[in-house]
Write an enzyme that holds these catalytic residues in place. Structure first.
Site, short mmCIF file in Angstrom:
data_model
loop_
_atom_site.label_atom_id
_atom_site.label_comp_id
_atom_site.label_asym_id
_atom_site.label_seq_id
_atom_site.Cartn_x
_atom_site.Cartn_y
_atom_site.Cartn_z
N GLY A 193 97.29 61.99 68.11
CA GLY A 193 96.82 63.14 68.87
C GLY A 193 97.82 64.25 69.10
N GLY B 244 99.72 60.35 63.12
CA GLY B 244 99.43 60.59 61.71
C GLY B 244 99.79 62.04 61.40
N ARG B 245 99.00 62.94 61.97
CA ARG B 245 99.18 64.37 61.74
C ARG B 245 100.62 64.84 62.01
NH1 ARG B 245 94.67 67.41 62.14
NH2 ARG B 245 93.79 65.79 63.48
N ARG C 166 89.03 69.85 55.37
CA ARG C 166 89.07 70.28 56.77
C ARG C 166 88.49 71.68 56.99
NH1 ARG C 166 93.18 70.90 59.40
NH2 ARG C 166 92.61 69.92 61.35
N TYR D 145 85.34 71.31 59.39
CA TYR D 145 85.72 71.61 60.78
C TYR D 145 85.95 73.11 60.99
CZ TYR D 145 87.23 66.64 60.73
OH TYR D 145 87.31 65.29 60.59
N CYS E 184 79.30 73.60 44.76
CA CYS E 184 78.04 74.30 44.95
C CYS E 184 77.62 74.20 46.42
CB CYS E 184 76.98 73.73 44.04
SG CYS E 184 77.47 73.86 42.31
N GLU E 185 78.52 74.59 47.28
CA GLU E 185 78.30 74.59 48.74
C GLU E 185 79.01 75.83 49.25
OE1 GLU E 185 76.76 72.41 50.76
OE2 GLU E 185 76.24 70.99 49.17
C1 LIG Z 1 93.25 58.90 63.61
C2 LIG Z 1 93.97 57.93 64.47
C3 LIG Z 1 95.34 58.10 64.75
C4 LIG Z 1 96.14 59.26 64.25
O1 LIG Z 1 95.68 60.47 64.74
P1 LIG Z 1 96.48 61.84 64.47
O2 LIG Z 1 95.62 62.87 65.07
O3 LIG Z 1 96.61 61.95 62.99
O4 LIG Z 1 97.80 61.70 65.13
C5 LIG Z 1 95.95 57.14 65.52
N1 LIG Z 1 95.28 56.06 66.00
C6 LIG Z 1 93.97 55.88 65.75
C7 LIG Z 1 93.31 54.66 66.30
C8 LIG Z 1 93.27 56.80 64.99
O5 LIG Z 1 91.97 56.62 64.76
#
Ligand SMILES: *Cc1c(COP(=O)(O)O)cnc(C)c1O
Length: 419
Positions: A230, A274-275, A310, A314, A341-342
């Site tokens: 997050g 992740g991000r 994305r 989004y 084709c979107e």
């Molecule tokens: C998607 C996800 C993350 C990583 O989220 P980011 O926004 O990429 O940091 C971490 N934990 C869980 C359980 C997730 O589903």
């Protein structure tokens, strides 16, 4: 902050001779430096560990770079677990945070010795038919309602499918304690792509308070708090990067305020980013192959939403640099589109950019997470290659592009189609 590409036009020209566009390009130096910054921000916590969210960028070479930096993996499916094992992750280097979990996924998570994070109270009896509890188990919490920081609503956990209510958390911990579980973890993910330094500290306060309550009421040992993902990144030039040192310090303050007075100064902090770990250190490199002048001005590129979904799904902003024209005035307004084709297959709408010619290379920023991994094969489009820019400036193909044979691998085209 001005967004700068991590390669030049001449580098990309050289790469494109070897790897035809489009391809996702990753910057090893940026990945390593950022991983070290995150660890420095939480160095105050003895047990700190980041578990990289594999779903963001499931490439074994990138996972290996993170592994070398002392980072674990967060998996949510059988194939993510399998891939992680192949890279060499095992035991408590793997967090299994999944929902609507199939039996075989739990089985593999258990076999690998991963820390299992239950999304729901009903998963306990479901899991017990497959494998025994280990000494350390984790549960995912959902506080319900709105999640606000300084009265600004960040997200609405009450509408989210994840996690357990507080009463269910208590019941789950009580049940597992009776069955011999000794150490417990608490996990929650309440808001995505936050660019406020206050997100983790606010989440930490909620989870630390719950941890203290669970310890007092149930006499359980809370071993770790998993703040999950997050933490966001600045996709737009006008946004500021998250100051991760300030985030770590904010979490430390909450720890000192809530956990230390409870005698809970051995609780480890885990993250599952992740991000934040990879998005800024990846880019989609694509070539302008058409221009079109109707009611608007269009630039058609050789990548499409199947390579980066994305913007299409989004409406997300991804900054675009026209390589070689970094300092040219952005005095043209374009829609930059792929060939699906979107009509939603647009990387940019009404975007001021320098004049683009067919043959120009475009650098789509911040595709290092939730980029390639969300790709798909709609319209028979093939997945692109992934290329690593090494610290010494050399490149390595870390995933080849798909071929039509890959696309048809689940069909037999040679033997006719008699029903
Ligand atoms: C998607 C996800 C993350 C990583 O989220 P980011 O926004 O990429 O940091 C971490 N934990 C869980 C359980 C997730 O589903």
């Amino acid at each position: 902050m001005k967004k700068e590409p991590f390669v030049t036009l001449s580098q990309v020209r050289e790469m494109a001779e070897q790897y035809p566009t489009p391809f996702h390009l990753y910057d090893e130096k940026g990945i390593r430096e950022n991983a070290r910054k995150l660890k420095a921000a939480f160095a105050w916590n003895r047990g700190f560990r980041e578990y990289f969210a594999v779903k963001a960028t499931p490439n074994p070479f990138l996972m290996q770079i993170l592994r070398e930096e002392g980072i674990g993996v967060d998996c949510s499916s059988y194939t993510e677990l399998y891939l992680s094992e192949k890279v060499g992750f095992h035991g408590e280097e793997i967090m299994f945070s999944s929902n609507v979990t199939p039996e075989e996924d739990f089985k593999l998570a258990y076999d690998l010795g991963a820390i299992i994070n239950f999304d729901d109270i009903t998963h306990l009896p479901f899991y017990e038919k497959i494998a025994p509890f280990r000494e350390t188990m984790c549960c995912r919490y959902n506080p319900g309602g709105d999640f606000a920081i300084h009265n600004a609503i960040m997200d609405t956990p009450g509408d989210a499918k994840y996690g357990m209510t507080k009463e269910q958390m208590k019941e789950a911990f009580r049940c597992m304690k009776e069955k011999g579980v000794k150490h417990f973890g608490i996990h929650a993910f309440l808001a995505s792509n936050t660019i406020s330094e206050a997100y983790y500290p606010a989440l930490a306060e909620i989870l630390f308070t719950l941890a203290a309550e669970l310890k007092r009421e149930l006499g359980v040992h809370i071993a770790f708090i998993n703040l999950s993902g997050g933490v966001g990144i600045p996709y737009k030039p006008e946004e500021e990067p998250t100051d991760i040192m300030a985030v770590g310090e904010g979490v430390r303050k909450a720890y000192e305020k809530i956990l230390v007075p409870e005698g809970m100064d051995d609780v480890a902090i885990y993250t599952e980013l992740g991000r934040f770990m990879l998005a800024p250190y990846g880019a989609l490199i694509t070539k302008a192959i058409h221009e079109k002048h109707i009611y608007k001005e269009y630039i058609g590129v050789d990548a499409c939403a199947a390579n980066l979904m994305r913007p299409a799904v989004y409406g997300s902003y991804h900054h675009i640099t026209v390589l070689g024209k970094e300092d040219a005035p952005a005095d043209h307004i374009y829609d930059v589109t792929g060939g699906l084709c979107e009509n939603c297959d647009k990387f940019a709408i009404d975007r001021p950019l320098p004049a683009i010619s067919v043959g120009d290379y475009l650098f789509l920023h911040d595709t290092g997470a939730h980029g390639f991994s969300m790709g798909y094969n709609y319209n028979g489009k093939l997945r692109s290659a992934e290329v690593l820019l090494r610290e010494d400036g050399s490149t390595k193909l870390i995933r080849r592009a798909e071929t039509k044979e890959d696309y048809f691998a689940t069909l037999d085209l040679e033997h006719g189609f008699d029903l």
